[in-house]
Design a protein around this motif. Structure first.
Motif, PDB file in Angstrom:
ATOM      1  N   ALA A 115      -9.501 -11.089   5.932  1.00 46.32           N
ATOM      2  CA  ALA A 115      -9.336  -9.640   5.804  1.00 46.32           C
ATOM      3  C   ALA A 115      -8.149  -9.305   4.910  1.00 46.32           C
ATOM      4  N   THR A 116      -7.095 -10.103   4.995  1.00 44.39           N
ATOM      5  CA  THR A 116      -5.936  -9.904   4.128  1.00 44.39           C
ATOM      6  C   THR A 116      -6.312 -10.080   2.665  1.00 44.39           C
ATOM      7  N   ALA A 117      -7.078 -11.113   2.361  1.00 40.19           N
ATOM      8  CA  ALA A 117      -7.502 -11.341   0.974  1.00 40.19           C
ATOM      9  C   ALA A 117      -8.299 -10.149   0.454  1.00 40.19           C
ATOM     10  N   MET A 118      -9.164  -9.595   1.281  1.00 39.89           N
ATOM     11  CA  MET A 118      -9.980  -8.468   0.842  1.00 39.89           C
ATOM     12  C   MET A 118      -9.144  -7.203   0.712  1.00 39.89           C
ATOM     13  N   SER A 119      -8.118  -7.058   1.535  1.00 41.00           N
ATOM     14  CA  SER A 119      -7.243  -5.882   1.446  1.00 41.00           C
ATOM     15  C   SER A 119      -6.552  -5.792   0.101  1.00 41.00           C
ATOM     16  N   ILE A 120      -6.287  -6.933  -0.506  1.00 39.94           N
ATOM     17  CA  ILE A 120      -5.628  -6.964  -1.813  1.00 39.94           C
ATOM     18  C   ILE A 120      -6.487  -6.273  -2.863  1.00 39.94           C
ATOM     19  N   VAL A 121      -7.797  -6.419  -2.738  1.00 41.21           N
ATOM     20  CA  VAL A 121      -8.714  -5.852  -3.721  1.00 41.21           C
ATOM     21  C   VAL A 121      -8.698  -4.329  -3.672  1.00 41.21           C
ATOM     22  N   SER A 122      -8.610  -3.766  -2.482  1.00 36.29           N
ATOM     23  CA  SER A 122      -8.785  -2.318  -2.324  1.00 36.29           C
ATOM     24  C   SER A 122      -7.745  -1.508  -3.091  1.00 36.29           C
TER      25      SER A 122
END
Length: 419
Positions: A115-122
């Motif tokens: 989830a942390t990795a995906m948060s970077i994209v947002s």
């Protein structure tokens, strides 16, 4: 007497199992709290008219990550034993000897990382991307792209059956590359397909600043991330029930904090030299850069070395943000610089204090992660663009994606009334 000793040994084993499981869960909860940090940081650094949508993305991506990692991600990353185990409940209910913690605790700790990795994209694609296009990408990123590169690193599998990164001398303690650079690589691909925000860059090459709406919120988000990082790095020790691991946890906490502090101070000094003013946003990104820089290896440096590593990250992030702007790569929150450029720095710093890694191994590992995540993400973004489009209309972008995508405003009292 022998029976008493056996009973005592059994009790000690159970106690260690309980302590390490509890520690794992608490650290996982701290990492989950980083989702709030990302949400507050990003909501503070975008304009008021885009706040509701960025918050919606952060809540939704976390939920999607949890579901997709359960459905397929964990199985891809660590083997097929747990694939769709949630249907029957098998695989996560308990552990046999000689396991040191509950397998469900391990799953929980791993899922908050994805989830942390995906948060970077947002944050990188903020203010102009369609909400549902982003969420569709989140499904692929958390269910396949991230788990696949994770299987080659923490999972210990060979890259396409060719070579094992660990055997080449690659090491990434808590994820400077595996989590942070991976998220930034996906973000970079998305930004290149998406394009810059309207008005960000002028016809003659000028760069127009677009200030965030709520710097107190962004600062709160940074402090939340700083706190959550103790779970991120500290939990990666994987145990705390004996003297050796307890000492390792304490060193990791100390170095994580030292690196963040070094990043803040260095970024502020560089910003003062370059801009003549103290720049809060650079200070915030400096803290995060310091944290990313130390994440690849927080257990072996001294406190002074950790501070220096963090300071290097703080210096690098300022120049990286400036350079990406000159290249017209529009990243509203500086995520690509903080997590990608400094994530690479963190990997390259590992051999300075860790004899078990090599510079060549770190470079090969970094290239493997970047090329896989960037190329596959680029393909996915292009497919989504062709199927449903990824960018809101120019009118919707002007009015704000809050109304276009969510039908509500975060600060309705600031809106003008037509009555």
């Amino acid at each position: 007497m022998e029976e008493l000793l056996n009973t005592t040994a059994g009790d000690v084993t159970q106690l260690k199992y309980a302590l390490d499981t509890f520690y794992f869960l608490v650290c996982g909860a701290l990492v989950m709290w980083m989702a709030a940090g990302f949400a507050m940081l990003e909501a503070g650094l975008v304009r008021a008219k885009n706040t509701t949508e960025i918050l919606t993305k952060n809540v939704a991506l976390f939920a999607i990550a949890c579901i997709m990692y359960f459905v397929s991600g964990y199985a891809i990353m660590y083997g097929g034993e747990y694939f769709l185990s949630g249907i029957t409940g098998d695989g996560f209910t308990g552990a046999e000897e000689p396991a040191t913690y509950a397998p469900s605790a391990d799953f929980f700790f791993q899922v908050v990382f994805v989830a942390t990795a995906m948060s970077i994209v947002s944050g990188a694609v903020a203010e102009r991307m369609k909400l549902w296009a982003f969420l569709l990408f989140a499904v692929v990123m958390t269910g396949f792209i991230y788990p696949m590169e994770g299987s080659w690193t923490w999972g210990g599998n060979a890259v396409f059956g060719m070579y094992t990164l660990g055997d080449l001398g690659f090491s990434d303690f808590a994820g400077s590359g595996i989590v942070h650079m991976a998220g930034a690589s996906a973000a970079l691909a998305g930004v290149l397909v998406l394009g810059a925000r309207k008005g960000k860059y002028g016809k003659n090459g000028e760069i127009n600043a677009i200030p965030g709406a709520n710097l107190p919120m962004a600062t709160l988000g940074t402090f939340i991330l700083w706190l959550g990082w103790f779970g991120f790095n500290g939990g990666s020790v994987l145990a705390t029930s004996d003297v050796e691991n307890s000492n390792a946890v304490a060193v990791v906490f100390m170095n994580t904090n030292a690196a963040a502090a070094g990043g803040v101070v260095a970024a502020m000094i560089v910003a003062r030299i370059l801009f003549g003013k103290a720049d809060l946003t650079m200070a915030l990104n400096g803290a995060l850069a310091g944290l990313v820089a130390i994440t690849a290896e927080p257990s072996t440096p001294s406190a002074l070395q950790a501070t220096i590593f963090g300071a290097l990250g703080g210096v690098l992030v300022v120049f990286s943000i400036i350079t990406l702007d000159k290249l017209k790569i529009d990243d509203p929150v500086g995520a690509i610089s903080v997590h990608g450029v400094v994530g690479l720095l963190g990997l390259l710093l590992v051999p300075v204090t860790n004899d078990g890694s090599t510079f060549s191994g770190q470079i090969i590992g970094a290239l493997t992660i970047f090329l896989w995540v960037f190329v596959v993400s680029l393909i996915v973004w292009l497919i989504i663009k062709a199927v449903m489009g990824i960018r809101v209309s120019e009118e919707e972008e002007y009015e704000g994606v809050d109304l276009a995508e969510c039908g509500m405003e975060a600060y309705p009292e600031f809106a003008s009334s037509k009555n």
